[in-house]
Design a protein around this motif. Structure first.
Motif, mmCIF file in Angstrom:
data_model
loop_
_atom_site.group_PDB
_atom_site.id
_atom_site.type_symbol
_atom_site.label_atom_id
_atom_site.label_comp_id
_atom_site.label_asym_id
_atom_site.label_seq_id
_atom_site.Cartn_x
_atom_site.Cartn_y
_atom_site.Cartn_z
ATOM 1 N N ARG A 3 45.341 12.757 37.518
ATOM 2 C CA ARG A 3 46.081 11.496 37.496
ATOM 3 C C ARG A 3 45.374 10.458 38.369
ATOM 4 O O ARG A 3 45.003 10.730 39.495
ATOM 5 N N GLY A 4 45.173 9.278 37.819
ATOM 6 C CA GLY A 4 44.541 8.198 38.550
ATOM 7 C C GLY A 4 43.029 8.141 38.397
ATOM 8 O O GLY A 4 42.399 7.199 38.833
ATOM 9 N N GLU A 5 42.439 9.145 37.768
ATOM 10 C CA GLU A 5 40.996 9.145 37.551
ATOM 11 C C GLU A 5 40.698 8.696 36.124
ATOM 12 O O GLU A 5 41.518 8.833 35.236
ATOM 13 N N ILE A 6 39.510 8.163 35.931
ATOM 14 C CA ILE A 6 39.088 7.740 34.601
ATOM 15 C C ILE A 6 38.186 8.822 34.022
ATOM 16 O O ILE A 6 37.280 9.312 34.695
ATOM 17 N N ALA A 7 38.438 9.206 32.771
ATOM 18 C CA ALA A 7 37.621 10.229 32.124
ATOM 19 C C ALA A 7 36.179 9.752 32.015
ATOM 20 O O ALA A 7 35.905 8.553 31.965
ATOM 21 N N GLU A 8 35.264 10.705 31.955
ATOM 22 C CA GLU A 8 33.841 10.395 31.937
ATOM 23 C C GLU A 8 33.449 9.447 30.806
ATOM 24 O O GLU A 8 32.708 8.501 31.007
ATOM 25 N N ASP A 9 33.927 9.727 29.610
ATOM 26 C CA ASP A 9 33.485 8.948 28.458
ATOM 27 C C ASP A 9 34.410 7.784 28.117
ATOM 28 O O ASP A 9 34.172 7.081 27.138
ATOM 29 N N ALA A 10 35.439 7.543 28.907
ATOM 30 C CA ALA A 10 36.405 6.482 28.581
ATOM 31 C C ALA A 10 35.768 5.103 28.621
ATOM 32 O O ALA A 10 36.017 4.270 27.734
ATOM 33 N N ILE A 11 34.940 4.832 29.608
ATOM 34 C CA ILE A 11 34.317 3.515 29.730
ATOM 35 C C ILE A 11 33.400 3.255 28.543
ATOM 36 O O ILE A 11 33.413 2.164 27.959
ATOM 37 N N ALA A 12 32.630 4.255 28.146
ATOM 38 C CA ALA A 12 31.741 4.086 26.992
ATOM 39 C C ALA A 12 32.534 3.837 25.711
ATOM 40 O O ALA A 12 32.170 2.985 24.898
ATOM 41 N N GLN A 13 33.636 4.554 25.529
ATOM 42 C CA GLN A 13 34.457 4.362 24.336
ATOM 43 C C GLN A 13 35.097 2.985 24.331
ATOM 44 O O GLN A 13 35.108 2.299 23.294
ATOM 45 N N LEU A 14 35.628 2.549 25.461
ATOM 46 C CA LEU A 14 36.254 1.228 25.528
ATOM 47 C C LEU A 14 35.232 0.111 25.325
ATOM 48 O O LEU A 14 35.529 -0.906 24.688
ATOM 49 N N THR A 15 34.030 0.292 25.840
ATOM 50 C CA THR A 15 32.980 -0.695 25.640
ATOM 51 C C THR A 15 32.621 -0.798 24.166
ATOM 52 O O THR A 15 32.438 -1.901 23.628
ATOM 53 N N ASN A 16 32.558 0.337 23.491
ATOM 54 C CA ASN A 16 32.261 0.342 22.060
ATOM 55 C C ASN A 16 33.369 -0.349 21.268
ATOM 56 O O ASN A 16 33.097 -1.146 20.364
ATOM 57 N N ILE A 17 34.622 -0.072 21.605
ATOM 58 C CA ILE A 17 35.744 -0.719 20.915
ATOM 59 C C ILE A 17 35.704 -2.227 21.141
ATOM 60 O O ILE A 17 35.896 -3.016 20.206
ATOM 61 N N GLU A 18 35.432 -2.644 22.371
ATOM 62 C CA GLU A 18 35.353 -4.078 22.667
ATOM 63 C C GLU A 18 34.231 -4.745 21.867
ATOM 64 O O GLU A 18 34.415 -5.826 21.294
ATOM 65 N N ARG A 19 33.094 -4.091 21.784
ATOM 66 C CA ARG A 19 31.958 -4.641 21.036
ATOM 67 C C ARG A 19 32.310 -4.812 19.555
ATOM 68 O O ARG A 19 32.039 -5.856 18.955
ATOM 69 N N ARG A 20 32.967 -3.808 18.976
ATOM 70 C CA ARG A 20 33.328 -3.879 17.558
ATOM 71 C C ARG A 20 34.390 -4.945 17.306
ATOM 72 O O ARG A 20 34.335 -5.635 16.287
#
Length: 77
Positions: free
Chosen positions: A38-55
């Motif tokens: 709880r309170g931590e960000i998963a390893e691949d979450a930033i990469a996935q969110l960056t990809n969604i933002e780009r699309r």
């Protein structure tokens, strides 16, 4: 005697089903293996969110709107 054996068999079967349903219920609320604390960000979450933002910036919401009426909303949600 046969009737008692049948009742016992049905009781064991019902208890087995109840135990299985209890196990499913406990598993539904348990955190999956590899989940972040709880309170931590998963390893691949930033990469996935960056990809969604780009699309989305490239217009994927509008493209999805052409496919189905709620496309833009679902893409941004």
């Amino acid at each position: 005697m046969l009737r008692r054996c049948l009742r016992f068999t049905i009781l064991i079967f019902v208890l087995g089903i109840l135990c299985f349903l209890l196990w499913l219920n406990v598993r539904a609320y348990a955190a999956p293996r590899g989940a972040s604390a709880r309170g931590e960000i998963a390893e691949d979450a930033i990469a996935q969110l960056t990809n969604i933002e780009r699309r989305l910036r490239a217009g994927e919401g509008a493209d999805m709107q052409k496919i189905f009426p709620e496309g833009w909303f679902f893409s941004h949600a």
